[in-house]
Design an enzyme around this catalytic site. Structure first.
Site, PDB file in Angstrom:
ATOM      1  N   ASP A 113       0.841  -1.204   0.000  1.00  0.00           N
ATOM      2  CA  ASP A 113       0.000   0.000   0.000  1.00  0.00           C
ATOM      3  C   ASP A 113       0.874   1.251   0.000  1.00  0.00           C
ATOM      4  OD1 ASP A 113      -2.180  -1.688   0.251  1.00  0.00           O
ATOM      5  OD2 ASP A 113      -2.299  -1.463   2.434  1.00  0.00           O
TER       6      ASP A 113
HETATM    7  N1  URA Z   1      -1.164  -5.914   3.906  1.00  0.00           N
HETATM    8  C1  URA Z   1      -1.657  -4.658   3.912  1.00  0.00           C
HETATM    9  O1  URA Z   1      -2.688  -4.390   4.505  1.00  0.00           O
HETATM   10  N2  URA Z   1      -0.996  -3.727   3.234  1.00  0.00           N
HETATM   11  C2  URA Z   1       0.155  -3.954   2.581  1.00  0.00           C
HETATM   12  O2  URA Z   1       0.729  -3.046   1.991  1.00  0.00           O
HETATM   13  C3  URA Z   1       0.665  -5.273   2.592  1.00  0.00           C
HETATM   14  C4  URA Z   1      -0.015  -6.234   3.266  1.00  0.00           C
END
Ligand code: URA
Length: 257
Positions: free
Chosen positions: A106
């Site tokens: 993310d």
């Molecule tokens: N899980 C998440 O919620 N975000 C990420 O970036 C990776 C794994």
């Protein structure tokens, strides 16, 4: 002998410009193959054998590239974006123009991201059948239910009805000082690591939501045999070592668990 590819394709892949820019360079007589100026950009070359030059500068060949990036926050796991910088744009040593991230983190997640142009490897690593471990360090606001570890181990039901595979939760010692997410003096958050083998959208955040908690900081610290270096600051990258690459190939081939 290596395989033959079109000159314009080769030059574009090596980051010399777009296909049309490269064609223009050829037309202007700026490109030499084995010291002969070429006029046709569809000419076939063998990048492993032929000497290819642009304005007399040698364009050396890199077939496959593999980088480990410590992704900073604010950067998107994509190759192009209109608003934010991309993870690929952070690679200072990259030669090829066809690199992409293997999976996504993310925008507000930090940590280990593999970036390559090896589509086969990426495909195999991301296959749910391979069960490659991904470990995250997380800071969680609120307190975790007493049976969090068991719930994670059993598999959770996410808000959209998907069931997660077993995951391993480790609760770390609280930090004395104020945390990244804390705004008071006493730590108002819990530090954990969570190992999962899947990669569903926002998976780690959603797993903690299913336990009634909120992730306030998330960082991936390992993926299969790759471990994020302590001294690789956010935004920095390095090529994989030979040993890491071998281990990665073994994992994705299913020879090693
Ligand atoms: N899980 C998440 O919620 N975000 C990420 O970036 C990776 C794994």
């Amino acid at each position: 002998m290596g395989s033959m590819i079109r000159l314009d394709k080769f030059l574009a892949e090596m980051g010399e410009g777009s296909r049309s820019q490269v064609k223009e360079m050829v037309r202007k007589g700026r490109v030499q193959v084995n010291s002969q100026t070429v006029k046709e950009s569809n000419e076939k070359v063998d990048p492993a054998q032929d000497l290819i030059q642009v304005d007399e500068r040698i364009i050396s060949y890199a077939a496959k590239e593999y980088y480990l990036l410590n992704k900073p926050q604010g950067v998107v796991s994509a190759t192009e974006d209109r608003i934010h910088p991309t993870v690929v744009s952070l690679l200072t040593q990259a030669r090829r123009s066809d690199l992409f991230p293997v999976g996504r983190l993310d925008i507000d997640t930090e940590g280990l991201l593999l970036i390559t142009n090896d589509g086969d490897l990426a495909h195999r690593l991301l296959s749910p059948k391979k069960h490659v471990d991904k470990t995250y360090y997380a800071e969680i606001s609120g307190s975790l239910p007493g049976d969090s570890q068991e719930q994670m181990e059993r598999g959770l039901l996410l808000e959209d009805g998907t069931k997660t595979r077993p995951a391993r939760l480790t609760i770390l010692e609280p930090l004395e000082e104020k945390g990244r997410s804390g705004d008071g003096f006493a730590p108002s958050f819990t530090r954990v690591t969570l190992t999962i083998q899947e990669g569903k959208f926002h998976q780690v955040k959603r797993m903690f939501e299913a336990l009634g908690c909120r992730v306030t900081y998330l960082k991936r610290i390992s993926m299969g045999p790759l471990i994020l270096d302590d001294d690789l600051a956010p935004g920095q990258s390095r090529p994989l070592t030979e040993e890491e690459l071998e281990k990665l190939m073994d994992v994705s081939a299913g020879e090693v668990r």
